[in-house]
Enzyme design. Structure first.
Site, PDB file in Angstrom:
ATOM      1  N   GLY A 126     -56.054  51.551 -96.441  1.00 30.90           N
ATOM      2  CA  GLY A 126     -55.382  51.445 -97.732  1.00 30.90           C
ATOM      3  C   GLY A 126     -56.288  51.171 -98.906  1.00 30.90           C
ATOM      4  N   GLU A 128     -59.185  51.107 -90.666  1.00 31.45           N
ATOM      5  CA  GLU A 128     -58.783  52.503 -90.598  1.00 31.45           C
ATOM      6  C   GLU A 128     -58.776  53.152 -91.991  1.00 31.45           C
ATOM      7  OE1 GLU A 128     -55.808  52.236 -86.739  1.00 31.45           O
ATOM      8  OE2 GLU A 128     -54.982  51.882 -88.737  1.00 31.45           O
ATOM      9  N   GLY A 165     -58.973  56.053 -94.678  1.00 27.14           N
ATOM     10  CA  GLY A 165     -58.750  57.495 -94.702  1.00 27.14           C
ATOM     11  C   GLY A 165     -59.050  58.042 -96.085  1.00 27.14           C
ATOM     12  N   ARG A 166     -58.175  57.710 -97.043  1.00 32.96           N
ATOM     13  CA  ARG A 166     -58.371  58.133 -98.431  1.00 32.96           C
ATOM     14  C   ARG A 166     -59.739  57.711 -98.944  1.00 32.96           C
ATOM     15  NH1 ARG A 166     -53.979  58.120-102.132  1.00 32.96           N
ATOM     16  NH2 ARG A 166     -52.925  56.748-100.642  1.00 32.96           N
ATOM     17  N   ARG A 220     -48.026  65.034-104.686  1.00 32.75           N
ATOM     18  CA  ARG A 220     -48.079  63.611-105.010  1.00 32.75           C
ATOM     19  C   ARG A 220     -47.567  63.251-106.408  1.00 32.75           C
ATOM     20  NH1 ARG A 220     -52.452  61.099-105.374  1.00 32.75           N
ATOM     21  NH2 ARG A 220     -51.789  59.127-104.467  1.00 32.75           N
ATOM     22  N   TYR A 238     -44.446  60.492-106.303  1.00 30.50           N
ATOM     23  CA  TYR A 238     -44.512  59.124-106.818  1.00 30.50           C
ATOM     24  C   TYR A 238     -45.384  58.967-108.040  1.00 30.50           C
ATOM     25  CZ  TYR A 238     -47.649  59.460-102.700  1.00 30.50           C
ATOM     26  OH  TYR A 238     -48.516  59.897-101.730  1.00 30.50           O
ATOM     27  N   CYS A 255     -40.260  76.391-109.177  1.00 31.02           N
ATOM     28  CA  CYS A 255     -39.002  76.343-109.907  1.00 31.02           C
ATOM     29  C   CYS A 255     -38.444  74.916-109.858  1.00 31.02           C
ATOM     30  CB  CYS A 255     -38.025  77.336-109.291  1.00 31.02           C
ATOM     31  SG  CYS A 255     -36.564  77.602-110.285  1.00 31.02           S
ATOM     32  N   GLU A 256     -39.195  73.988-110.434  1.00 34.00           N
ATOM     33  CA  GLU A 256     -38.843  72.570-110.489  1.00 34.00           C
ATOM     34  C   GLU A 256     -39.347  71.987-111.795  1.00 34.00           C
ATOM     35  OE1 GLU A 256     -37.222  70.604-108.357  1.00 34.00           O
ATOM     36  OE2 GLU A 256     -37.017  72.028-106.682  1.00 34.00           O
ATOM     37  N   TYR A 263     -54.384  63.635 -98.900  1.00 34.60           N
ATOM     38  CA  TYR A 263     -52.940  63.829 -99.075  1.00 34.60           C
ATOM     39  C   TYR A 263     -52.594  64.991 -99.990  1.00 34.60           C
ATOM     40  CZ  TYR A 263     -53.074  59.311 -96.840  1.00 34.60           C
ATOM     41  OH  TYR A 263     -53.337  58.300 -95.953  1.00 34.60           O
TER      42      TYR A 263
END
EC number: 4.1.1.20
Length: 420
Positions: free
Chosen positions: A237, A279, A281-282, A319, A323, A350-351, A379
């Site tokens: 994290g 752990e 990752g990012r 992403r 959020y 189309c959003e 991600y």
């Protein structure tokens, strides 16, 4: 005219060679982060382990790099585990997570002998035990504990609070019952506990607090049940730089503080220090990636804003829509030009919510310009979809100034291949 160089490679030339949208990943950056972890954590402290959180970005080539660099790997699905299997990743270095693993996924993990299964709930404990008995194997497990900590990040990527879909709540009766079952089992070996408090965290205090809470629990479990905690998995994290006001802290900023707390708590409680597992990752791959797009439509609404359309968007980077994630962008073919206008980068879906970057300062922009969006290594590819039937981009890896294709661009036929 000067173009934007990423990992010493001309990004405009990459866009011409491979087309856009295009994920570009720097192996040089990934290797540097892996070696920082080894030098400033694994080799600095004994009885430690680091596993790459593969959900951030996983391809067969990424798995090969992590294997070569000697780190373990955290997987959260049968698909991630299968990818590791396909490159002969050492199964003893695999940690298998997930809040609702299927029977088929657990069977795959047991058959191939993964190093640890992180058990998320009581039902899963019984399922792991049942499958291990079927294959006559003894499986190492950790219990995922929810420590009840609210980390300072977006609520959708908080994972350690009391009200969470992840893990066993910090309730002595529930945890003790699970420990007793594991201690009496012929088919599972409980090594200790796991926690994860969230993602994109820029301070170390919440990790330290979680270790404090878990070691109190370890002390109680020893006194009350005779259980010795031999492993403590502190998850990952750790935050990276997405915006100019953010920065990626060195791994030692987190690990030094966690190790100090762990050593102090073990001395206080007269406990043998368990292995500490992290752990990231990012933190390893986030800033190692960029995404290249070609500018299409330019729509000015006088007195309101200018919308600049790109040939990708929500399908290759969900992403911002999920959020409100923020990104920085550069016009790659005009890197030496002064910003003279503010635009909003709009995806092609189309959003209404398919907006990649609000209010980006850019030089005079034109159709055909190349936009490089930074810090998209984590991600983006792993969360990509075919929404609006848009094919997924290719992925190119850079190493020492050279480029190589590691994932082919999808075609329309690829999208239809499983349809009847």
């Amino acid at each position: 005219m000067t173009n934007f160089l990423f990992s010493n490679v001309d990004t405009v030339e990459l866009s011409t060679k491979y087309g856009t949208p295009l994920y570009v990943v720097s192996e040089d950056f990934i290797v540097d982060r892996c070696r920082e972890i080894k030098e400033d954590y694994v080799e600095k402290f004994d009885n430690t382990m680091a596993a790459y959180a593969s959900k951030a970005f996983l391809t067969k080539e990424m798995a090969r790099i992590i294997k070569r660099e000697g780190l373990g790997m955290d997987v959260v699905s049968g698909g991630e585990l299968y990818t590791a299997i396909q490159v002969d990743f050492p199964m003893g270095k695999i940690i298998f997570h997930g809040n609702n693993k299927t029977r088929e996924e657990i069977e795959l993990a047991v058959q191939y002998g993964v190093g640890r299964i992180v058990v998320d709930n009581f039902l899963e404990l019984k399922l792991v035990e049942e499958i291990a008995e079927k294959y006559n194997k003894k499986i190492n497990i950790l219990f995922r504990i929810t420590p009840g900590i609210n980390s300072h990040t977006h609520r959708y990527i908080q994972t350690g609070q009391i009200d969470s879909k992840f893990g066993i709540p910090l309730d002595k009766e529930i945890i003790y019952n699970s420990i007793k079952i594991a201690m009496n089992s012929k088919y599972v070996e409980l090594k200790g506990f796991h926690f994860h408090i969230g993602s994109q965290i820029h301070e170390n205090t919440t990790h330290v607090k979680a270790i404090n809470i878990l070691m109190k629990m370890a002390k109680a479990a020893k006194d009350d049940l005779g259980f010795i905690t031999s492993e403590l998995n502190a998850g990952g994290g750790y935050g990276i730089c997405y915006e100019q006001n953010e920065s990626r802290k060195p791994i030692s900023y987190y690990t030094d503080a966690m190790m100090k707390e762990l050593i102090d708590e073990c001395e206080k409680y007269e406990l043998e220090r368990p292995m500490l597992i992290i752990e990231p990752g990012r933190w390893i791959v986030g800033e190692a990636g960029i995404t290249l797009y070609t500018i299409g439509s330019i729509k000015e609404i006088p007195g309101v804003r200018t919308y600049v359309g790109i040939d990708g968007g929500m399908p290759d980077n969900p992403r911002p829509a999920l959020y409100g994630a923020k990104y920085e962008g550069i016009i790659a073919n005009k890197i030496d030009k002064e910003p003279v206008q503010t635009v909003t980068i709009a995806g092609k879906c189309c959003e209404t919510g398919d907006i990649l970057i609000w209010d980006l300062k850019v030089p005079q922009i034109e159709t055909g310009d190349i936009l490089a969006v930074l810090s998209t290594g984590a991600y983006n590819y792993s969360m990509a979809s075919n929404y609006n039937r848009i094919p997924k981009p290719a992925v190119v890896m850079l190493r020492k100034g050279k480029d190589r294709l590691i994932v082919k661009r999808e075609t329309y036929d690829d999208i239809l291949k499983n349809e009847i």
